[in-house]
Design a protein around this motif. Structure first.
Motif, PDB file in Angstrom:
ATOM      1  N   GLY A 154       0.848  -1.184   0.000  1.00 20.97           N
ATOM      2  CA  GLY A 154       0.000   0.000   0.000  1.00 20.97           C
ATOM      3  C   GLY A 154       0.883   1.233   0.000  1.00 20.97           C
ATOM      4  O   GLY A 154       2.058   1.167  -0.389  1.00 20.97           O
ATOM      5  N   ASN A 155       0.345   2.357   0.460  1.00 23.23           N
ATOM      6  CA  ASN A 155       1.173   3.555   0.497  1.00 23.23           C
ATOM      7  C   ASN A 155       1.920   3.721   1.823  1.00 23.23           C
ATOM      8  O   ASN A 155       2.956   4.374   1.894  1.00 23.23           O
ATOM      9  CB  ASN A 155       0.351   4.819   0.213  1.00 23.23           C
ATOM     10  N   ASP A 156       1.388   3.141   2.907  1.00 22.58           N
ATOM     11  CA  ASP A 156       2.087   3.187   4.202  1.00 22.58           C
ATOM     12  C   ASP A 156       3.304   2.267   4.166  1.00 22.58           C
ATOM     13  O   ASP A 156       3.248   1.192   3.553  1.00 22.58           O
ATOM     14  CB  ASP A 156       1.146   2.734   5.319  1.00 22.58           C
ATOM     15  N   PRO A 157       4.405   2.637   4.827  1.00 11.76           N
ATOM     16  CA  PRO A 157       4.632   3.809   5.664  1.00 11.76           C
ATOM     17  C   PRO A 157       5.335   4.946   4.932  1.00 11.76           C
ATOM     18  O   PRO A 157       5.896   5.829   5.581  1.00 11.76           O
ATOM     19  CB  PRO A 157       5.552   3.235   6.739  1.00 11.76           C
ATOM     20  N   TRP A 158       5.280   4.923   3.594  1.00 17.90           N
ATOM     21  CA  TRP A 158       6.114   5.850   2.843  1.00 17.90           C
ATOM     22  C   TRP A 158       5.438   7.169   2.500  1.00 17.90           C
ATOM     23  O   TRP A 158       6.102   8.195   2.368  1.00 17.90           O
ATOM     24  CB  TRP A 158       6.574   5.178   1.538  1.00 17.90           C
ATOM     25  N   ALA A 159       4.132   7.139   2.306  1.00 19.95           N
ATOM     26  CA  ALA A 159       3.465   8.336   1.801  1.00 19.95           C
ATOM     27  C   ALA A 159       1.983   8.302   2.134  1.00 19.95           C
ATOM     28  O   ALA A 159       1.397   7.227   2.289  1.00 19.95           O
ATOM     29  CB  ALA A 159       3.649   8.430   0.282  1.00 19.95           C
ATOM     30  N   ILE A 160       1.391   9.494   2.226  1.00 15.22           N
ATOM     31  CA  ILE A 160      -0.054   9.597   2.429  1.00 15.22           C
ATOM     32  C   ILE A 160      -0.620  10.626   1.457  1.00 15.22           C
ATOM     33  O   ILE A 160       0.050  11.605   1.123  1.00 15.22           O
ATOM     34  CB  ILE A 160      -0.406  10.005   3.877  1.00 15.22           C
ATOM     35  N   PRO A 161      -1.857  10.412   0.965  1.00 11.81           N
ATOM     36  CA  PRO A 161      -2.479  11.424   0.107  1.00 11.81           C
ATOM     37  C   PRO A 161      -2.746  12.682   0.925  1.00 11.81           C
ATOM     38  O   PRO A 161      -3.427  12.630   1.959  1.00 11.81           O
ATOM     39  CB  PRO A 161      -3.770  10.755  -0.364  1.00 11.81           C
ATOM     40  N   ALA A 162      -2.197  13.816   0.464  1.00 14.53           N
ATOM     41  CA  ALA A 162      -2.216  15.023   1.290  1.00 14.53           C
ATOM     42  C   ALA A 162      -2.938  16.202   0.662  1.00 14.53           C
ATOM     43  O   ALA A 162      -3.548  16.995   1.371  1.00 14.53           O
ATOM     44  CB  ALA A 162      -0.782  15.432   1.627  1.00 14.53           C
ATOM     45  N   GLU A 163      -2.854  16.362  -0.674  1.00 14.83           N
ATOM     46  CA  GLU A 163      -3.450  17.516  -1.339  1.00 14.83           C
ATOM     47  C   GLU A 163      -3.994  17.094  -2.688  1.00 14.83           C
ATOM     48  O   GLU A 163      -3.450  16.181  -3.323  1.00 14.83           O
ATOM     49  CB  GLU A 163      -2.413  18.620  -1.555  1.00 14.83           C
ATOM     50  N   GLU A 164      -5.031  17.791  -3.150  1.00  7.03           N
ATOM     51  CA  GLU A 164      -5.552  17.520  -4.490  1.00  7.03           C
ATOM     52  C   GLU A 164      -5.870  18.836  -5.182  1.00  7.03           C
ATOM     53  O   GLU A 164      -6.018  19.869  -4.540  1.00  7.03           O
ATOM     54  CB  GLU A 164      -6.784  16.613  -4.425  1.00  7.03           C
ATOM     55  N   ASN A 165      -5.939  18.754  -6.513  1.00  2.90           N
ATOM     56  CA  ASN A 165      -6.228  19.927  -7.346  1.00  2.90           C
ATOM     57  C   ASN A 165      -5.194  21.027  -7.138  1.00  2.90           C
ATOM     58  O   ASN A 165      -5.521  22.209  -7.070  1.00  2.90           O
ATOM     59  CB  ASN A 165      -7.639  20.455  -7.074  1.00  2.90           C
ATOM     60  N   VAL A 166      -3.915  20.614  -7.039  1.00  2.00           N
ATOM     61  CA  VAL A 166      -2.799  21.544  -6.883  1.00  2.00           C
ATOM     62  C   VAL A 166      -1.735  21.198  -7.917  1.00  2.00           C
ATOM     63  O   VAL A 166      -1.761  20.140  -8.542  1.00  2.00           O
ATOM     64  CB  VAL A 166      -2.184  21.471  -5.471  1.00  2.00           C
ATOM     65  N   ASP A 167      -0.781  22.112  -8.098  1.00  2.00           N
ATOM     66  CA  ASP A 167       0.357  21.817  -8.963  1.00  2.00           C
ATOM     67  C   ASP A 167       1.189  20.700  -8.330  1.00  2.00           C
ATOM     68  O   ASP A 167       1.455  20.711  -7.121  1.00  2.00           O
ATOM     69  CB  ASP A 167       1.238  23.046  -9.131  1.00  2.00           C
ATOM     70  N   ILE A 168       1.598  19.747  -9.152  1.00  2.00           N
ATOM     71  CA  ILE A 168       2.427  18.637  -8.681  1.00  2.00           C
ATOM     72  C   ILE A 168       3.553  18.398  -9.674  1.00  2.00           C
ATOM     73  O   ILE A 168       3.598  18.980 -10.755  1.00  2.00           O
ATOM     74  CB  ILE A 168       1.605  17.338  -8.511  1.00  2.00           C
ATOM     75  N   GLN A 169       4.459  17.499  -9.289  1.00  2.00           N
ATOM     76  CA  GLN A 169       5.381  16.916 -10.253  1.00  2.00           C
ATOM     77  C   GLN A 169       5.001  15.456 -10.397  1.00  2.00           C
ATOM     78  O   GLN A 169       4.488  14.833  -9.473  1.00  2.00           O
ATOM     79  CB  GLN A 169       6.831  17.092  -9.813  1.00  2.00           C
ATOM     80  N   CYS A 170       5.279  14.902 -11.563  1.00  2.00           N
ATOM     81  CA  CYS A 170       5.118  13.462 -11.765  1.00  2.00           C
ATOM     82  C   CYS A 170       6.195  13.028 -12.735  1.00  2.00           C
ATOM     83  O   CYS A 170       6.248  13.518 -13.871  1.00  2.00           O
ATOM     84  CB  CYS A 170       3.731  13.128 -12.292  1.00  2.00           C
ATOM     85  N   GLY A 171       7.089  12.166 -12.275  1.00  2.00           N
ATOM     86  CA  GLY A 171       8.192  11.749 -13.117  1.00  2.00           C
ATOM     87  C   GLY A 171       9.105  12.893 -13.511  1.00  2.00           C
ATOM     88  O   GLY A 171       9.745  12.845 -14.559  1.00  2.00           O
ATOM     89  N   GLY A 172       9.169  13.932 -12.666  1.00  2.00           N
ATOM     90  CA  GLY A 172      10.040  15.072 -12.954  1.00  2.00           C
ATOM     91  C   GLY A 172       9.421  16.146 -13.819  1.00  2.00           C
ATOM     92  O   GLY A 172      10.064  17.152 -14.111  1.00  2.00           O
ATOM     93  N   ALA A 173       8.182  15.964 -14.251  1.00  2.00           N
ATOM     94  CA  ALA A 173       7.490  16.957 -15.083  1.00  2.00           C
ATOM     95  C   ALA A 173       6.448  17.688 -14.242  1.00  2.00           C
ATOM     96  O   ALA A 173       5.752  17.076 -13.438  1.00  2.00           O
ATOM     97  CB  ALA A 173       6.821  16.287 -16.275  1.00  2.00           C
ATOM     98  N   LEU A 174       6.339  18.993 -14.449  1.00  2.00           N
ATOM     99  CA  LEU A 174       5.299  19.760 -13.787  1.00  2.00           C
ATOM    100  C   LEU A 174       3.946  19.404 -14.396  1.00  2.00           C
ATOM    101  O   LEU A 174       3.800  19.352 -15.621  1.00  2.00           O
ATOM    102  CB  LEU A 174       5.562  21.260 -13.962  1.00  2.00           C
TER     103      LEU A 174
END
Length: 245
Positions: A154-174
């Protein structure tokens, strides 16, 4: 680069359908060269549903490392950021999840992804991993899935969903909400929404002249370098014959 507005725009399905006929390599070239975006391609994000082409508007979800104070601020039980992000997704939309490029965690599995299936969203793109792929295929979720890898975690213990509908990076791309993600077997490229209509027209002409050049090469049996890359004269010839067609 011409003067243009950088204001985000809604990209209609008619433009998305045209992008589905174009190769990512061509789109990457023109987003970089003509829109001035230096890093529009997602590194280490690959297709896990072969034979499907993606062209969809981005709905974004950002994961962060877990911490008690952050966890206390985030709603859960159906009201968390991942559910709000998926609720924004419908036909022509893709959920894009920034999980910091970590290949160990996945964003979620088949049960949570039911929301995307019910909403008839186009797919999922993440720079983390995906699980339950066979279940989603067997139960015909119809999602196009790009991810860094596959995992049982799953995503624990490394990460949790924190924000949505915001600017992100994915694979190094904005990725900004509403941008167009186009994917084929080569990977995924991000097209800013304000460049999408211009980009698809440029890329269609690019593919047109390359098809014309390949036909000339085959007809003459000559080395590709005779006509490729296209010179200004070759562009004029292509446009002239296109106008006669």
């Amino acid at each position: 680069m011409p003067d243009r507005s950088f204001a985000p725009v809604h990209v209609p399905q008619s433009i998305l359908d045209r992008f589905k006929k174009l190769p990512v390599a061509t789109i990457w070239n023109h987003v970089m060269k003509d829109a001035g975006v230096p890093l529009p391609f997602m590194e280490n994000v690959q297709l896990w549903t072969p034979g499907k082409r993606l062209a969809a508007r981005a709905r974004t979800l950002r994961f962060l490392p877990p911490r008690p104070d952050l966890l206390a601020e985030i709603h859960s039980a159906g009201e968390g950021p991942e559910y709000r992000a998926m609720a924004r997704c419908g036909p022509g939309d893709v959920l894009v999840a920034d999980i910091m490029g970590n290949p160990r965690p996945c964003i979620f599995g088949d049960v949570k992804a039911l929301q995307l299936k019910m909403n008839k969203a186009d797919g999922i793109v993440t720079d983390g991993s995906i699980r339950d792929l066979e279940v989603m295929e067997a139960e015909q979720y119809g999602l196009i899935i790009y991810a860094r890898g596959r995992t049982p975690y799953g995503n624990d213990p490394w990460a949790i969903p924190a924000e949505e509908n915001v600017d992100i990076q994915c694979g190094g791309a904005l990725v900004r909400p509403g941008d167009v993600l186009v994917g084929d077997g080569d990977g995924v490229v991000v097209v800013p929404s304000w460049f999408a209509e211009e980009c698809v027209a440029i890329c269609e002409e690019h593919e047109g002249v390359e098809t014309y050049i390949k036909q000339k090469i085959l007809a003459e049996g000559c080395a590709p370098g005779k006509y490729y890359p296209p010179t200004p004269a070759m562009w004029d010839e292509y446009r002239a014959q296109k106008g006669r067609g």
